[in-house]
Design a protein around this motif. Structure first.
Motif, PDB file in Angstrom:
ATOM      1  N   ARG A 190      49.095  -0.816  37.908  1.00 40.66           N
ATOM      2  CA  ARG A 190      50.335  -1.590  38.073  1.00 40.66           C
ATOM      3  C   ARG A 190      50.920  -2.014  36.725  1.00 40.66           C
ATOM      4  NH1 ARG A 190      49.672  -5.693  43.071  1.00 40.66           N
ATOM      5  NH2 ARG A 190      51.804  -6.194  42.465  1.00 40.66           N
ATOM      6  N   ILE A 191      50.091  -2.345  35.763  1.00 40.33           N
ATOM      7  CA  ILE A 191      50.675  -2.735  34.467  1.00 40.33           C
ATOM      8  C   ILE A 191      51.212  -1.505  33.745  1.00 40.33           C
ATOM      9  CG2 ILE A 191      49.252  -4.800  34.220  1.00 40.33           C
ATOM     10  CD1 ILE A 191      47.580  -3.374  32.173  1.00 40.33           C
ATOM     11  N   SER A 192      50.618  -0.337  34.027  1.00 35.79           N
ATOM     12  CA  SER A 192      51.157   0.881  33.421  1.00 35.79           C
ATOM     13  C   SER A 192      52.532   1.192  33.994  1.00 35.79           C
ATOM     14  CB  SER A 192      50.232   2.073  33.685  1.00 35.79           C
ATOM     15  OG  SER A 192      49.021   1.882  33.018  1.00 35.79           O
ATOM     16  N   PHE A 203      39.601  -3.021  42.070  1.00 42.55           N
ATOM     17  CA  PHE A 203      40.568  -4.051  41.671  1.00 42.55           C
ATOM     18  C   PHE A 203      41.125  -3.780  40.268  1.00 42.55           C
ATOM     19  CE2 PHE A 203      41.824  -7.975  39.629  1.00 42.55           C
ATOM     20  CZ  PHE A 203      42.554  -8.624  40.596  1.00 42.55           C
ATOM     21  N   THR A 204      40.232  -3.603  39.311  1.00 42.97           N
ATOM     22  CA  THR A 204      40.687  -3.410  37.931  1.00 42.97           C
ATOM     23  C   THR A 204      41.544  -2.161  37.813  1.00 42.97           C
ATOM     24  OG1 THR A 204      38.630  -4.432  37.230  1.00 42.97           O
ATOM     25  CG2 THR A 204      39.910  -3.329  35.551  1.00 42.97           C
ATOM     26  N   GLN A 240      43.416  -0.893  40.095  1.00 40.05           N
ATOM     27  CA  GLN A 240      44.743  -1.185  40.651  1.00 40.05           C
ATOM     28  C   GLN A 240      45.595  -1.956  39.647  1.00 40.05           C
ATOM     29  OE1 GLN A 240      44.877  -3.051  44.502  1.00 40.05           O
ATOM     30  NE2 GLN A 240      43.165  -1.843  45.268  1.00 40.05           N
ATOM     31  N   ILE A 241      44.984  -2.925  39.005  1.00 37.88           N
ATOM     32  CA  ILE A 241      45.739  -3.719  38.029  1.00 37.88           C
ATOM     33  C   ILE A 241      46.196  -2.824  36.875  1.00 37.88           C
ATOM     34  CG2 ILE A 241      45.559  -5.575  36.317  1.00 37.88           C
ATOM     35  CD1 ILE A 241      45.778  -6.598  39.163  1.00 37.88           C
ATOM     36  N   ALA A 242      45.281  -1.969  36.419  1.00 39.76           N
ATOM     37  CA  ALA A 242      45.637  -1.078  35.311  1.00 39.76           C
ATOM     38  C   ALA A 242      46.811  -0.181  35.692  1.00 39.76           C
ATOM     39  CB  ALA A 242      44.425  -0.240  34.918  1.00 39.76           C
TER      40      ALA A 242
END
Lengths: 188, 415
Positions: free
Chosen positions: B34-36, B27-28, B30-32
């Protein structure tokens, strides 16, 4: 029980670094909190896909909006409020759009101890509570989950929803009454 | 089933997610990722964090430049101000406030625009006499208001915990529920049901509303009732009919919004919007139905328009609408780019009146002008799009902390 999110201490400097654009700091903040956020979303929405979407959207939204948070010490309440709002929006959208509720047989609620001689009845009761809960609106669900599942105090919930404590007490009591009313209907 | 007492323990056991309820292990990550991939946030934001690192000379230079920029902009605005002055027009403008800011003064988390805390406000055309309509009553928020044709009454929809239609007056009498007020109303077999989006008939004696429920029927109904009707179903003359029905899947659903009754009394327009399960809009259609409930039909429009917020012209010949209506697109966090159009109810004579992709929420005035939102203010223009100008150049900007977010304005029909 102490809650910032899942009892994590505030890490103001980490939040401040994330506000300034430090992606690694933000990723760490999320890594420490995402399991708790996901379980909260799941408890409100009662299914995996919706809980995952709500948690992801909350985290991505937090990254975008974080620079506008004035008080880094309020990060956890702010993040939880964002999550709860997304869950409410999801539920409200279902209702406004007249979507039939999907019965979620995959519910993974904990059962009462099997040693209880009334275990069968307890199981049935849990199912009835879950069915009644799924008939509540997003606000009612959120208050019940924050208080009875996450054991957050009235003051903590008030900080999350940005409402006076008196309002929170009243809303919580209304939510409980609504649940009891639904249960009574299940009983008939 | 046997009755039992709802104890805290039973509640917790029933609602607590199981131990296997957990997010994906990556999860983390994926979030990292996507924010990149998102357009970057400047590491020097907010400015206050960078400010202490600047020397006094640089700060002074920046201040001088800022002053020059403000002066230049002021000259530009004064020089380009349209000659039209709408500030002397009579009547009230009814505004919909999009939600309270948190009491601690922080910026609301994304998604908190909607819907609790919404309120209605009245303001004069010159920006004065701003005041809230029946503050705090009901306590569940107000949205989707409608004027009666005589400009004396205001119907609106409450928000939580159950959408109900209320009516108050221009003088602010205590709002009364119009229509069903049962906590679990069972009209049309929908349990529970929500009554929303009121619109008055031209004679003011009827309201058309949307009733939706999520019981087995899983459908929404456009419902006509006597203005002070009881719970009788489908009062005459129009009866009721189902249009917003159902769902395509758990991913896509539809709802009916934005009812408007033609001033000649013969037709009702509305729009249907398809959303995903998080309320994000995917598409929409403009509809017209005869007031007797016959011949519901889609107004043929180019697919890319995604119409919404329709309103009839005073002579009932045209419908004004916006593309990507703010109530659906922006509230859901989708960066809608609305513009204002007019069209005949059969789809002929489609005309785009604005071209800035930030103009929406249109509505007619009784003398045939169009009130609409543009970039923080309410504007007025002629029916052909000419003479567009802010209603009050010197009054408050609506998009501010002082008055809260507001995109929707409704001009009092008869002052």
């Amino acid at each position: 029980m102490d809650h910032t999110v899942a009892g994590l201490p505030h890490n103001v400097s980490l939040v401040a670094r994330a506000q300034a654009g430090d992606q690694a700091a933000f990723t760490r903040l999320i890594d420490e909190r995402h399991q708790q956020l996901y379980r909260t979303a799941w408890a409100i929405l009662r299914n995996d896909a919706d809980a995952l979407d709500a948690t992801q959207e909350t985290c991505l939204g937090a990254w975008r909006e974080l620079p506008r948070l004035r008080d880094p010490a309020r990060f956890d309440a702010w993040l939880t409020r964002s999550l709860v709002n997304r869950c409410r929006t999801a539920l409200r959208s279902r209702r406004r759009a007249s979507v039939r509720e999907v019965q979620l047989e995959q519910s993974a609620g904990l059962e009462l101890p099997s040693t209880d001689r009334d275990a069968g009845e307890s199981l049935a009761n849990s199912e009835a509570i879950r069915r009644a809960f799924e008939r509540l609106n997003g606000e009612q669900r959120s208050y019940l989950v924050l208080h009875y599942v996450e054991h957050r105090s009235i003051a903590e919930i008030a900080a999350i929803v940005s409402a006076p404590e008196g309002t929170v007490k009243w809303r919580l009591s209304e939510a409980r009454r609504a649940l009891q009313s639904r249960l009574a209907r299940e009983d008939r | 089933m046997t009755s039992f007492v709802l104890s805290d323990t039973a509640l917790e056991h029933a609602l607590q997610p199981g131990a296997d309820v957990r997010p994906p292990t990556d999860f983390t990550k994926q979030i990292a990722a996507r924010i990149s991939a998102q357009p970057g946030r400047s590491s020097s934001w907010p400015l206050s964090r960078a400010w202490p690192r600047l020397s006094p000379t640089v700060i002074q230079l920046l201040l001088v430049l800022l002053l020059l920029l403000v002066l230049a902009l002021g000259a530009f605005v004064i020089g380009s101000r349209p000659p039209t002055d709408y500030t002397t027009r009579s009547g009230w403008i009814l505004l919909e406030h999009f939600g309270a800011n948190p009491v601690d003064g922080s910026v609301p988390a994304e998604g908190s625009l909607a819907p609790i805390g919404r309120s209605l406000w009245l303001i004069r055309a010159d920006g004065t006499q701003l005041h809230e309509v029946t503050p705090g009553i009901p306590a569940d928020g107000k949205t989707n208001p409608a004027w009666s044709r005589d400009g004396r009454r205001i119907a609106f929809e409450s928000v939580y915990p159950q959408s109900l239609v209320y009516e108050t007056t221009i003088d602010g009498v205590k709002p009364e529920i119009v229509g069903s007020h049962e906590p679990d109303c069972t009209m049309s077999g929908l349990v529970p049901c929500y009554e929303r989006s009121p619109a008055y008939s031209p004679d003011g004696q009827h309201l058309v509303t949307v009733i939706s429920g999520w019981g087995e029927a899983g459908q929404a109904t456009i419902y006509l009732r006597q203005r002070y009707g009881s719970n009788e179903e489908c009062s005459r003359p129009a009866g009721c009919w189902h249009l917003g029905y159902g769902f395509d899947s758990t991913l896509v659903s539809t709802s009916i919004e934005g009812l408007s009754w033609s001033p000649d009394g013969t037709q009702i327009t509305f729009y249907r919007v398809a959303k995903n399960r998080f309320g994000k809009p995917l598409n929409s259609e403009l509809w017209v139905v005869n007031a007797d409930g016959t011949d519901p039909r889609v107004v043929p429009l180019p697919e890319e328009l995604k119409p919404g917020d329709p309103d009839w012209s005073p002579d009932s010949s045209l419908i004004v609408f916006s593309s990507e209506p703010i109530h659906d697109w922006r509230e859901a966090g989708v960066p809608g780019a609305p513009d204002v159009y007019t069209v005949r109810p059969d789809g002929r004579d489609l005309r785009q009146l604005t071209h800035d992709r930030d103009s929406g929420a249109p509505g007619w005035t009784s003398d045939g002008k169009i009130l609409f939102y543009r970039t923080g203010r309410m504007w007025l223009m002629d029916a052909d799009g000419s003479n567009a100008a802010p209603v009050y150049s010197h009054g408050p900007t609506l998009w501010s902390d002082a008055t809260g977010w507001s995109n929707y304005g409704y001009w009092q029909p008869i002052p």
